[in-house]
Design a protein around this motif. Structure first.
Motif, short mmCIF file in Angstrom:
data_model
loop_
_atom_site.label_atom_id
_atom_site.label_comp_id
_atom_site.label_asym_id
_atom_site.label_seq_id
_atom_site.Cartn_x
_atom_site.Cartn_y
_atom_site.Cartn_z
N UNK A 98 5.09 -59.06 64.07
CA UNK A 98 5.34 -59.99 65.18
C UNK A 98 4.13 -60.93 65.26
N UNK A 99 4.33 -62.17 64.89
CA UNK A 99 3.22 -63.13 64.81
C UNK A 99 3.15 -64.00 66.06
N UNK A 100 1.95 -64.49 66.33
CA UNK A 100 1.78 -65.53 67.35
C UNK A 100 1.99 -66.90 66.73
N UNK A 101 1.63 -67.03 65.48
CA UNK A 101 1.72 -68.30 64.76
C UNK A 101 2.15 -68.03 63.33
N UNK A 102 3.12 -68.79 62.86
CA UNK A 102 3.54 -68.72 61.46
C UNK A 102 3.29 -70.08 60.82
N UNK A 103 2.62 -70.07 59.71
CA UNK A 103 2.30 -71.30 58.99
C UNK A 103 3.08 -71.31 57.69
N UNK A 104 3.98 -72.27 57.55
CA UNK A 104 4.78 -72.37 56.34
C UNK A 104 4.49 -73.70 55.65
N UNK A 105 5.05 -73.90 54.48
CA UNK A 105 4.62 -75.01 53.64
C UNK A 105 5.80 -75.84 53.15
N UNK A 106 5.60 -77.14 53.12
CA UNK A 106 6.56 -78.12 52.60
C UNK A 106 7.72 -78.36 53.55
N UNK A 107 8.32 -77.29 54.07
CA UNK A 107 9.43 -77.42 55.00
C UNK A 107 9.77 -76.07 55.60
N UNK A 108 10.48 -76.09 56.73
CA UNK A 108 10.88 -74.84 57.36
C UNK A 108 11.93 -74.14 56.50
N UNK A 109 11.94 -72.82 56.59
CA UNK A 109 12.92 -72.01 55.88
C UNK A 109 14.01 -71.59 56.86
N UNK A 110 15.15 -71.18 56.33
CA UNK A 110 16.26 -70.76 57.19
C UNK A 110 15.84 -69.63 58.13
N UNK A 111 15.02 -68.71 57.63
CA UNK A 111 14.59 -67.58 58.44
C UNK A 111 13.74 -67.95 59.63
#
Length: 566
Positions: free
Chosen positions: A235-248
């Motif tokens: 359970x995260x406070x912040x999620x950092x993803x790259x290039x674009x958001x994912x479906x999940x």
């Protein structure tokens, strides 16, 4: 519109960029790690104010330095502490970069690796070697409580988007991480009220399926996604993803585990996925909903909404009001004789016409000016409802089918599907979807043991193909799909969260919005996406205390704001 990526599409994008020579895998990993560190300090600037940059960065702002109770700078404060958890793949490689960059900024970093470092992929192994020149790699044990209790930051770089199995062997590790989000801790001898270790996930919280937003679990945990006690994901406070958001990041329980999601670019914008892209619904053509002085009311269509009998008329009136507010030139409420007085007492701008049974519908629709229909809200579930729906569909007008117009066909959905056409929009919530598509609903509700899991996107796409029309599957993660596989998600989460829509009648208003847009000439898919987006914006604009009657009345302000943006 913004795109939502599957894990396979993201791998293809990165692979194409590397193969073309535009970038190396190591460079992508470095950019990802830098993006995570940037996002951390952007989200919590107070974390950037302690410890000097060992690589020659600027000294911390004195205003950010810790102070004692008298207001003087505490010169004996220890550096910030981070616990970085690295997994056996490239997500773990990103974690090694994050650890190195935090260490360079004066942080104390404790790094744990799940798996054998000799079996790491080449780029991740190279970053592991770089880290070993600066610190140590500890084996990830089943108990992290001692390490995380004194940490300011826990970085989850275990699996990210690459997970395809449950994390049953990391249960206690995940529990230790999650507990730190709620436990206040002491730092440098002085209590920081309300503080706890921030949890940051790299790409996606480990344990969450990238393509479905479901928590992957072993057999026997059927109720896992609703249970906060059975921890099988970070359970995260912040999620950092790259290039674009994912479906999940937007489907299922994904947003709950992500906390807040930030997208950081990888500077490979020239690489795009080919085919099957799911878009994120946005305002789009909403700014063009204004009217011109050269038009008249029939230029904007005439919507017909059918009402139920006595005592069951409110839902249809809500839909009619929504259709009128969104700009349909005329709206008529078709009412059975038993409800005429009841409806007449509540209507002014919406016209009223007595319609009794299927024959009355067919007769009224001989008038070609009725170009959009809304059937279902409060219509009832008797045999006459089925006959009315069949008669309306035979007229081949743009049609929204909701509520009773859907559930009446649960015994044999094929009767309905055989009559649907490309200008129809079905708007089921979860229960209604299960009545029309029981096999798809069962697959969606089944325990998720492997990834990529069957998702709400998958279910809605298959439903649209089966029905031969637009299907809008309602929820905080509303999915809108076309028969040819086109798909969009209208996400009412993160900064667009609109929990006030959980009120009686809000779905009826949505059906009316879509019908009004159909009357105005929008295609079925455009009407569904724009109607759903405006529905959420109206709820957000009103805020707490919202009831369904408020939604149409909020539209003018929302539309004025859109015109200003255009």
């Amino acid at each position: 519109m913004a795109g939502l990526l599957t894990s396979e599409q993201m791998r293809a994008i990165e692979g194409a960029a590397i193969e073309s020579g535009e970038v190396t895998g190591l460079e992508l990993m470095e950019r990802a790690g830098q993006g995570v560190v940037e996002a951390i300090f952007e989200e919590w600037p107070e974390l950037a104010g302690q410890g000097g940059d060992k690589e020659g960065g600027a000294a911390p702002d004195p205003a950010d330095l810790p102070r004692n109770i008298s207001g003087k700078v505490n010169e004996d404060v220890s550096p910030r502490r981070a616990v970085v958890l690295c997994g056996p793949g490239n997500n773990g490689g990103d974690g090694f970069v994050v650890a190195r960059l935090l260490l360079a900024k004066g942080w104390e970093v404790e790094l744990f690796l799940y798996g054998d470092r000799e079996k790491l992929p080449p780029d991740a192994k190279q970053n592991c070697k770089r880290w070993l020149e600066l610190g140590v790699v500890l084996p990830l044990e089943n108990d992290l409580e001692t390490s995380t209790m004194e940490a300011d930051l826990v970085v989850d770089a275990l699996f990210g988007t690459g997970l395809s199995r449950p994390l049953e062997d990391l249960g206690q590790v995940l529990l230790d991480i999650c507990e730190q989000r709620a436990i206040g801790f002491y730092s440098c001898g002085a209590q920081r009220p309300g503080a706890s270790a921030r949890v940051v996930a790299v790409d996606l919280p480990s344990g969450v399926c990238s393509d479905s937003g479901k928590v992957l679990c072993e057999a026997g945990f059927e109720g896992l996604e609703q249970s906060t006690a059975a921890t099988r994901a970070v359970e995260a406070d912040l999620t950092v993803t790259f290039h674009g958001m994912k479906l999940g990041h937007v489907l299922g329980v994904g947003p709950r585990y992500c906390g807040k999601t930030v997208v950081k670019p990888l500077a490979i914008e020239k690489c795009h996925p080919t085919g099957g892209l799911v878009t994120l619904a946005q305002g789009g053509r909403g700014q063009f909903l204004g009217k011109t002085s050269q038009n008249h009311k029939y230029s904007h269509g005439h919507a017909l909404v059918l009402s139920g009998g006595h005592g069951k008329t409110g839902a249809a009136r809500l839909a009619a009001r929504g259709a009128l507010r969104i700009g349909a030139g005329l709206v008529t409420l078709g009412s059975p004789r038993s409800a005429m007085y009841e409806n007449a007492a509540q209507l002014t701008a919406v016209m009223l016409h007595q319609i009794d049974g299927a024959h009355g519908v067919s007769e009224l629709l001989e008038d070609a000016r009725f170009n959009a229909l809304c059937l279902g809200p409060g219509l009832g579930r008797g045999l006459d409802t089925q006959a009315v729906v069949i008669a309306a569909l035979k007229a081949r007008r743009a049609t929204v089918l909701d509520a009773d117009a859907l559930t009446r066909f649960e015994r044999d959905p094929r009767v309905l599907f055989d009559l649907l056409h490309e200008d129809c929009v079905l708007t089921p919530h979860g229960g209604e979807f299960a009545k029309l598509f029981p096999d798809l609903a069962a697959r969606l509700a089944a325990p998720t043991e492997t990834g990529p899991a069957f998702s709400k996107v998958d279910a809605t796409r298959e439903a649209a193909a089966r029905a031969g029309c637009i299907v809008l599957f309602k929820g905080a993660d509303t999915v809108i799909a076309t028969p040819d596989g086109g798909c969009a998600v209208n996400s009412a989460q993160y900064e667009r969260a609109a929990p006030w829509l959980a009120t009686a009648g809000s779905g009826d208003v949505l059906a009316g919005f879509i019908a009004g847009l159909l009357a105005r000439g929008f295609s079925a898919v455009e009407a569904a996406k724009l109607g759903a987006w405006l529905h959420v914006e109206c709820a957000r604009a009103f805020g707490p205390g919202l009831i369904s009657e408020d939604l149409p009345e909020q539209l003018p302000a929302v539309l004025r704001a859109l015109e200003g943006e255009g």
